[in-house]
Design an enzyme around this catalytic site. Structure first.
Site, PDB file in Angstrom:
ATOM      1  N   GLU A 108       0.829  -1.199   0.000  1.00 36.54           N
ATOM      2  CA  GLU A 108       0.000   0.000   0.000  1.00 36.54           C
ATOM      3  C   GLU A 108       0.865   1.250   0.000  1.00 36.54           C
ATOM      4  O   GLU A 108       1.983   1.258   0.513  1.00 36.54           O
ATOM      5  CB  GLU A 108      -0.920   0.019   1.230  1.00 36.54           C
ATOM      6  CG  GLU A 108      -1.977  -1.060   1.198  1.00 36.54           C
ATOM      7  CD  GLU A 108      -2.880  -1.047   2.423  1.00 36.54           C
ATOM      8  OE1 GLU A 108      -4.109  -1.060   2.241  1.00 36.54           O
ATOM      9  OE2 GLU A 108      -2.364  -1.036   3.551  1.00 36.54           O
ATOM     10  N   CYS A 121       3.536   8.615   0.887  1.00 35.98           N
ATOM     11  CA  CYS A 121       4.149   7.641   1.776  1.00 35.98           C
ATOM     12  C   CYS A 121       4.264   6.329   1.012  1.00 35.98           C
ATOM     13  O   CYS A 121       3.250   5.761   0.590  1.00 35.98           O
ATOM     14  CB  CYS A 121       3.289   7.469   3.031  1.00 35.98           C
ATOM     15  SG  CYS A 121       3.913   6.227   4.182  1.00 35.98           S
ATOM     16  N   CYS A 128       6.920  -6.651   6.535  1.00 36.22           N
ATOM     17  CA  CYS A 128       8.054  -6.108   7.293  1.00 36.22           C
ATOM     18  C   CYS A 128       8.585  -7.187   8.229  1.00 36.22           C
ATOM     19  O   CYS A 128       7.808  -7.962   8.797  1.00 36.22           O
ATOM     20  CB  CYS A 128       7.620  -4.879   8.100  1.00 36.22           C
ATOM     21  SG  CYS A 128       8.978  -4.073   8.994  1.00 36.22           S
ATOM     22  N   CYS A 132       7.660  -5.116  15.199  1.00 33.35           N
ATOM     23  CA  CYS A 132       7.276  -4.238  16.313  1.00 33.35           C
ATOM     24  C   CYS A 132       5.830  -4.564  16.701  1.00 33.35           C
ATOM     25  O   CYS A 132       4.947  -4.555  15.829  1.00 33.35           O
ATOM     26  CB  CYS A 132       7.409  -2.772  15.917  1.00 33.35           C
ATOM     27  SG  CYS A 132       9.103  -2.300  15.462  1.00 33.35           S
ATOM     28  N   CYS A 135       2.683  -2.391  15.655  1.00 37.52           N
ATOM     29  CA  CYS A 135       2.559  -2.032  14.232  1.00 37.52           C
ATOM     30  C   CYS A 135       1.896  -3.173  13.473  1.00 37.52           C
ATOM     31  O   CYS A 135       2.380  -4.316  13.497  1.00 37.52           O
ATOM     32  CB  CYS A 135       3.943  -1.745  13.646  1.00 37.52           C
ATOM     33  SG  CYS A 135       3.946  -1.427  11.873  1.00 37.52           S
ATOM     34  N   CYS A 363       0.273   5.816  10.200  1.00 37.43           N
ATOM     35  CA  CYS A 363       1.475   5.084  10.587  1.00 37.43           C
ATOM     36  C   CYS A 363       1.119   3.844  11.392  1.00 37.43           C
ATOM     37  O   CYS A 363       0.360   3.908  12.356  1.00 37.43           O
ATOM     38  CB  CYS A 363       2.393   5.976  11.419  1.00 37.43           C
ATOM     39  SG  CYS A 363       3.137   7.298  10.470  1.00 37.43           S
TER      40      CYS A 363
END
Length: 380
Positions: A108, A121, A128, A132, A135, A363
């Protein structure tokens, strides 16, 4: 799904995307065109169409002989990003796009239009590997690295939409790019650095963005920060710190078990010394986890210990909610106290505008695990 705290620093092996003009440095494009049996000057024409006019449609290349257009397009402009779904908020000025890559991987990007700028962005990896826990992207694990052209094409697609007036507010131009989408940019260093070069190279060799308007975010891969500092790219660095002490950061940002706070903040200060670019310290405020007043004091101490002066700017981010997560944003009063304590210590600080929250585009909300279901729903 990765186990809690498990890191994936090497991307799984997958088939490589087809070569695209944006994968090639300016000096390589002439050779590529000549290898295809065409005059070398065609490379500059193709770059002008793509980077200046944001156009990869050979039908419009009137300066290229009609007999050559399809062959050049097929060899140097393979389709990399197929749009699956666009959703908007903020009266159409924020738009999140779900893309399917050539191998079915999903990523995205988010376009955010402000009165004085347009920020895109971009994602640098599908998924990923930094894991974390607060997230959404990290919880789905890492699928693969993206290519240079796949990263750049997200920006070109946004620029094309602005050219055509498809974003609320009429025609416009991309002014800022942030590597804060899916993935850890410095874990895909080669493609990220090459993509940055395409963004800041003057037109028609690149998109001609200002170095200071491009931001590369990292959770703290120390070797990558040092490499970026010495690359000559000179873009802005954003360090996702989220805690000033190792005990908490080991949990919130698992890479801290390899590169602890003092080392990563010290390397960020070295980046400032080398490049002259003030570093942005990203800090997601999480209720009752990292938002205590004493942690604001500790953050100020850590930054001062790394180096004197206002070499860093703290960017506080109210945590964006994700489905099923135990993490939530700080109370307003705790946020205000955190800001005051940093200001009292002489640390520049702002609270980020949380654009895109309603469309899961803010975020930490780009969730790889949910994308396949969304794509199926959209019929892609």
């Amino acid at each position: 799904m990765p186990a809690p705290g498990e890191l994936t620093l090497v991307a799984p092996r997958r088939a490589k995307p087809p070569r695209h003009l944006a994968d090639l440095a300016p000096g390589e494009r002439k050779a590529a065109v000549e290898e295809l049996g065409h005059k070398g000057f065609r490379a500059k024409q193709l770059a002008t169409h793509y980077f200046t006019h944001h156009n990869a449609d050979p039908e419009t290349w009137t300066d290229v002989p009609a007999k050559d257009r399809e062959a050049l397009a097929g060899a140097l402009f393979p389709p990399l990003l197929t749009p699956v779904r666009d959703i908007t908020c903020d009266e159409g000025t924020t738009r999140k796009t779900l893309w399917r890559l050539f191998d079915g991987a999903l990523v995205e990007s988010v376009l955010m239009r402000y009165p004085d700028r347009v920020t895109v962005c971009v994602s640098s990896q599908a998924g990923c590997g930094m894991n974390c826990p607060f997230c959404a992207t990290g919880q789905g694990g890492l699928t693969r690295n993206m290519s240079t052209a796949e990263i750049v094409d997200q920006v070109v697609a946004a620029a094309r939409a602005l050219d055509r007036g498809e974003v609320a507010g009429g025609p416009g131009r991309v002014s800022n790019v942030v590597f804060m989408g899916m993935g850890e940019p410095l874990a895909n260093y080669a493609a990220t650095s090459a993509a940055v070069a395409r963004l800041i190279d003057p037109t028609p060799d690149g998109l001609g963005l200002s170095r200071r308007s491009v931001t590369v975010s990292t959770v703290g891969l120390v070797p990558g920060i040092a490499k970026l500092a010495n690359s000559g790219l000179g873009v802005t660095l954003a360090l996702s710190l989220h805690a000033p002490d190792d005990e908490l950061r080991d949990t919130l940002v698992p890479i801290n078990t390899r590169y602890p706070v003092a080392e990563v903040v010290g390397t960020a200060h070295d980046y400032f010394v080398t490049t002259g670019r003030r570093v942005s310290i990203e800090y997601a405020l999480i209720r009752d986890i990292n938002d205590q007043a004493w942690r604001a004091d500790e953050l100020a101490r850590v930054l001062a210990f790394a180096g004197p002066g206002a070499w860093a700017h703290v960017n506080l981010i109210p945590l964006n909610p994700t489905p099923g997560s135990k993490w939530t944003a700080s109370r307003a009063k705790d946020e205000r106290t955190f800001v005051r304590r940093l200001e009292a210590a002489g640390v520049p600080v702002t609270v980020r505008d949380t654009r895109g929250r309603e469309i899961d585009g803010a975020c930490g909300q780009l969730a790889a695990a949910d994308l396949e279901a969304i794509a199926e729903e959209a019929g892609a």
